[in-house]
Design a protein around this motif. Sequence first.
Motif, PDB file in Angstrom:
ATOM      1  N   THR A  63       0.861  -1.174   0.000  1.00 38.40           N
ATOM      2  CA  THR A  63       0.000   0.000   0.000  1.00 38.40           C
ATOM      3  C   THR A  63       0.902   1.229   0.000  1.00 38.40           C
ATOM      4  O   THR A  63       2.009   1.192   0.540  1.00 38.40           O
ATOM      5  N   HIS A  94      -2.369  -3.809  -4.638  1.00 37.50           N
ATOM      6  CA  HIS A  94      -2.496  -2.663  -3.732  1.00 37.50           C
ATOM      7  C   HIS A  94      -3.718  -2.876  -2.850  1.00 37.50           C
ATOM      8  O   HIS A  94      -4.855  -2.807  -3.313  1.00 37.50           O
ATOM      9  N   PRO A  96      -5.447  -1.436   0.488  1.00 39.20           N
ATOM     10  CA  PRO A  96      -5.357  -0.244   1.325  1.00 39.20           C
ATOM     11  C   PRO A  96      -5.466  -0.547   2.819  1.00 39.20           C
ATOM     12  O   PRO A  96      -6.222  -1.416   3.236  1.00 39.20           O
ATOM     13  N   GLU A  97      -4.678   0.188   3.581  1.00 40.81           N
ATOM     14  CA  GLU A  97      -4.790   0.126   5.036  1.00 40.81           C
ATOM     15  C   GLU A  97      -5.779   1.182   5.528  1.00 40.81           C
ATOM     16  O   GLU A  97      -6.478   0.975   6.502  1.00 40.81           O
ATOM     17  N   GLU A 101      -6.683   5.437   0.795  1.00 39.50           N
ATOM     18  CA  GLU A 101      -5.853   4.648  -0.111  1.00 39.50           C
ATOM     19  C   GLU A 101      -6.695   3.849  -1.115  1.00 39.50           C
ATOM     20  O   GLU A 101      -6.143   3.234  -2.017  1.00 39.50           O
ATOM     21  N   ARG A 102      -8.013   3.879  -0.968  1.00 37.45           N
ATOM     22  CA  ARG A 102      -8.900   3.199  -1.920  1.00 37.45           C
ATOM     23  C   ARG A 102      -9.105   4.013  -3.193  1.00 37.45           C
ATOM     24  O   ARG A 102      -9.597   3.495  -4.184  1.00 37.45           O
ATOM     25  N   VAL A 107      -3.844   6.139  -6.026  1.00 38.19           N
ATOM     26  CA  VAL A 107      -2.974   5.010  -6.366  1.00 38.19           C
ATOM     27  C   VAL A 107      -2.225   5.319  -7.663  1.00 38.19           C
ATOM     28  O   VAL A 107      -1.024   5.059  -7.768  1.00 38.19           O
ATOM     29  N   GLN A 122      -6.038  -3.315  -7.862  1.00 38.73           N
ATOM     30  CA  GLN A 122      -6.547  -2.552  -6.731  1.00 38.73           C
ATOM     31  C   GLN A 122      -7.515  -3.436  -5.950  1.00 38.73           C
ATOM     32  O   GLN A 122      -8.649  -3.674  -6.359  1.00 38.73           O
ATOM     33  N   ASN A 124      -9.328  -3.293  -3.100  1.00 41.34           N
ATOM     34  CA  ASN A 124      -9.940  -2.469  -2.053  1.00 41.34           C
ATOM     35  C   ASN A 124     -10.788  -3.242  -1.056  1.00 41.34           C
ATOM     36  O   ASN A 124     -10.954  -2.817   0.081  1.00 41.34           O
TER      37      ASN A 124
END
Length: 174
Positions: A63, A94, A96-97, A101-102, A107, A122, A124
């Motif tokens: 991430t 990727h 996200p934390e 970050e979504r 990104v 991605q 998510n």
Amino acid sequence: MFATFKKIALGALLAASVMHGSAQAAPASVSAPEFTGIEKWLNSEPLTMESLRGKVVLVDFWTYTCINCIRTLPYVTSWHQKYKDQGLVVVGVHTPEFPFERSTPNVEKALQRFGIAYPVAQDNRYGTWEAYRNQYWPAVYLIDKQGRIVYRHFGEGRYRETEAEIQRLLAQPG
């Protein structure tokens, strides 16, 4: 009291191994899960494990705000550049934390900032993360030409060992 101490000691040991990175061979019979629940593919059309058969695949869970992930990216991007013409496919997953970050534009900016040209999925909703039973950022999984997970590494470090495993896998017959 001893049970509490035992839990604390085990937790500290686990945390230390993750912070310093840990690598391990995966059981030979573990097939790599398909990419699952991917919201968007960046730098690529959607990929499947089936379509990647015959290639060595490096799956990198990361991430863009994770400092440990950021520190591993120069190695992952250099492996992509160095071995892509020899049969290595790097796929960044990727996951996200944090909610911000979504965002796909966020990104995409990170991909530019870090010079990432390889495919990025991605993830998510953590579909692929859960399919791999992953628990860490960063995490690298190496998949052989038959589609089996044969190596995994969690955290930073072990770059020489990981690259040696990439080279070993690429040298094997298809």
